[in-house]
Design a protein around this motif. Structure first.
Motif, short mmCIF file in Angstrom:
data_model
loop_
_atom_site.label_atom_id
_atom_site.label_comp_id
_atom_site.label_asym_id
_atom_site.label_seq_id
_atom_site.Cartn_x
_atom_site.Cartn_y
_atom_site.Cartn_z
N LEU A 152 40.33 46.01 36.70
CA LEU A 152 41.92 46.36 36.92
C LEU A 152 41.91 47.98 36.79
CD1 LEU A 152 43.74 43.88 34.45
CD2 LEU A 152 44.10 44.09 37.02
N THR A 161 40.63 49.22 40.14
CA THR A 161 41.50 49.03 41.26
C THR A 161 42.85 49.98 41.25
OG1 THR A 161 40.87 46.98 41.19
CG2 THR A 161 42.76 47.32 42.60
N GLN A 162 43.27 50.00 39.85
CA GLN A 162 44.29 51.13 39.75
C GLN A 162 43.91 52.48 40.06
OE1 GLN A 162 47.75 50.50 39.02
NE2 GLN A 162 47.87 52.66 39.55
N SER A 199 45.75 57.78 47.99
CA SER A 199 47.03 58.27 48.48
C SER A 199 46.93 59.67 48.80
CB SER A 199 48.26 57.86 47.63
OG SER A 199 48.24 58.48 46.43
N ILE A 234 39.74 50.22 48.03
CA ILE A 234 39.69 48.84 47.76
C ILE A 234 40.64 48.15 48.15
CG2 ILE A 234 39.44 47.34 45.70
CD1 ILE A 234 38.44 49.51 43.99
N LEU A 276 49.69 44.17 48.15
CA LEU A 276 49.24 44.59 47.21
C LEU A 276 49.32 43.93 45.90
CD1 LEU A 276 50.22 48.47 47.97
CD2 LEU A 276 47.86 47.50 48.19
N ASN A 282 42.67 34.68 39.13
CA ASN A 282 42.63 36.24 38.54
C ASN A 282 44.00 36.57 37.62
OD1 ASN A 282 40.09 36.51 39.84
ND2 ASN A 282 40.92 37.95 41.41
N TYR A 323 44.18 37.03 33.92
CA TYR A 323 44.56 38.24 33.26
C TYR A 323 45.80 38.11 32.40
CZ TYR A 323 42.46 40.62 37.18
OH TYR A 323 41.41 41.06 38.09
N LYS A 381 47.14 41.70 31.67
CA LYS A 381 48.31 42.23 32.50
C LYS A 381 49.28 41.44 32.46
CE LYS A 381 48.67 43.25 37.21
NZ LYS A 381 48.64 42.80 38.90
N ASN A 394 51.09 36.57 40.29
CA ASN A 394 51.38 37.72 41.17
C ASN A 394 52.57 37.55 42.00
OD1 ASN A 394 48.74 38.76 40.78
ND2 ASN A 394 47.59 37.48 42.37
N ILE A 417 47.29 39.33 53.25
CA ILE A 417 46.58 38.70 51.78
C ILE A 417 47.32 37.31 51.50
CG2 ILE A 417 46.16 39.09 49.35
CD1 ILE A 417 44.38 40.73 50.84
#
Ligand code: BYC
Length: 472
Positions: free
Chosen positions: A112, A115-116, A123, A189, A296, A304, A308, A314, A354, A396
């Protein structure tokens, strides 16, 4: 030695030798990365009026000064601890939060955090050429403010990796500087962070919609049982607010100018003939960046995400607003595709986390679009902007590879091919945007023709303040 003056922090860096050693090794590589992949053409001779966080209290984090970009003081801050904080959701609800990473969740947490962390330098890389096409010094300064803060967010995640994940963490921190946005062999990623951002409409849409995913993800990580992660993401959120301000007001100012140009031309003229950005082009960019940012949030049904949540890693945005924090037997009604048809199905809520976060995100985005529409309304223009349906242009999740129009109606392959550029930016749209942004505007107080000036300057300074100046 790394001093607190050089690296402002509230994590006792000066007495933490292990962290100092890790950072001493990483910092030169970071600076090299910033030089090579950060804002191009503004590293050596420019001073930028930026805000530097030097402490977490409001006075300290809104400290403004002129800085040469490579000399920015990237700091490490955790929001103040909450006394006796307990785990707010999942199977361990009510137990004390963790100050160290539990062995059994080490891999998930590392993933996590990586990825963050990966999104932050990505960016900066995506935006590195924009300075050379800026619409004003005010906007140029805002771009650099966003860039240095994304750099600081990378530092925040590297702090987590160095402090809590030993050797693996140090390796991951190096890899964060090695992947590159859009690079075919070692891309970033998450997909939206490999998309090019070549013009300022893309930039404003990105800061409006993609940074808003930053907001929703950081809100859910700020609920984490791993207290240092919760506290570092909580402080990151204070900076995220300015990035979304840049995006929302950037598009608002373009719209404002478009309306003025339309009025000047008696509503009859194509606004492009007057050098403005037409409303359909703005809508296409909304469709693009919203669909990329919806991706995203991950798949609609995700083991997942369930794991989490169950493990308390999360949570949901604003977890304390919910009554049931365990969500052990709740269900969520989700649109799924079965035999080519969209139908509603009940799925265990934990696997739909999500989607729950995506719901929060869509609502937050809608507020911004409503505010843009009020500008059109105020100018007596009947067009309205809208968010695309969640199924549109998805890469996705369940709708990946299927074809829907922005209203959520399924369309055939032929219709998609025929009409996709009614809905998404066409190469000619991009070429037009570049053509009106070719000449950067570096004169204090001047703004490019396609964008209205903001209502007020930064830190109460006038609009003609020299927000970026060339060093003598
Ligand atoms: N692109 O179970 P699934 C920000 C992968 S933005 C590519 O559906 P999960 C910022 C996924 O990794 C916020 N791959 O997803 C904004 C998995 O791979 P494996 C960034 C994707 O894991 C502007 C597979 O698909 N923060 O801060 O529940 C400027 C199936 O995964 C994508 C975070 O993202 C994608 N879009 O959720 C600067 C928070 N989506 O296992 C900064 C941390 C999914 O098959 N990340 N996949 O190899 C997370 O919480 C989760 O990883 C995600 C995905 C929400 C991203």
């Amino acid at each position: 030695m790394l001093s607190a003056e050089r690296i402002p922090n509230n994590v006792n860096l000066s007495s933490n030798k292990r962290l100092q050693r890790a950072l001493e090794h990483w910092q030169p590589k970071y600076l090299q990365w910033w030089h090579d992949m950060g804002p191009q053409g503004f590293q050596d001779y420019h001073q930028v009026y930026v805000r530097t966080a030097i402490s977490v209290d409001p006075k300290g984090w809104a400290h403004f000064e002129y800085v040469k970009l490579p000399d920015y003081r990237w700091g490490i801050f955790l929001a103040d601890p909450v006394k006796d904080r307990t785990i707010g959701f999942g199977d361990f609800f009510g137990q004390p939060v963790w100050q160290e990473v539990p062995g059994e969740f080490r891999n998930q947490l590392r993933r996590l955090i990586v990825t963050q962390g990966d999104t932050e330098p990505a960016s900066v890389e995506q935006q590195r050429w924009l300075g050379q096409r800026c619409p004003s010094l005010y906007d140029l300064r805002n771009l650099f403010q966003v860039n240095v803060e994304e750099g600081r967010h990378l530092w925040a995640m590297v702090y987590m990796l160095h402090s809590h994940f030993g050797r693996d963490g140090r390796d991951e921190a190096e890899e964060l500087l090695e992947r590159q946005s859009g690079n075919r062999d070692k891309p970033r990623i998450l997909e939206a962070f490999n998309e090019p951002i070549e013009n300022w409409l893309d930039f404003f849409m990105f800061t409006m919609f993609t940074d808003r995913d930053g907001k929703s993800q950081l809100m859910s990580l700020s609920e984490s049982s791993l207290d240092p992660l919760a506290r570092t993401t909580r402080f990151m959120l204070t900076e995220e607010a300015h990035h979304m301000f840049v995006g929302e007001t950037g598009v608002a100012r373009i719209l404002e100018r478009t309306c003025e140009l339309l009025k000047e031309a008696g509503f009859s003229e194509d606004v492009r003939a007057l050098g403005g950005i037409d409303i359909p082009t703005i809508q296409k960019h909304i469709n693009l960046w919203v669909s990329l940012s919806l991706d995203l949030h991950g798949g609609e049904i995700s083991t997942n995400a369930a794991s989490y949540f169950a493990n308390g890693l999360k949570g949901r945005a604003q977890e304390d607003r919910y009554e049931d924090h365990k969500v052990a037997d709740a269900y969520y009604s989700l649109d799924v595709v079965e035999d080519g048809l969209v139908t509603a199905r009940e799925v265990p809520m934990r696997t739909a986390m999500n989607e729950v976060l995506r719901d929060w995100y869509v609502k937050d985005c809608q507020g911004g679009v409503d505010r843009w529409n009020r500008i059109l309304e105020r100018h007596g223009i009947s067009d309205r902007l809208r968010l695309p349906d969640r199924k549109f242009h998805r890469g996705i999740g369940q709708f990946r590879g299927l074809r829907f129009d922005p209203y959520g109606q399924p369309v055939s392959v032929e219709e998609w091919e025929r009409r996709k550029y009614e809905w998404l930016p066409l190469p000619a749209d991009k070429a037009y945007l570049l053509s009106i942004q070719n000449e950067p505007v570096y004169e204090p107080g001047k703004f490019a023709n396609y964008i209205a000036p903001p209502r007020r300057g930064i830190n109460n300074l006038p609009l003609n303040f020299e927000y970026v100046r060339t060093e003598m």
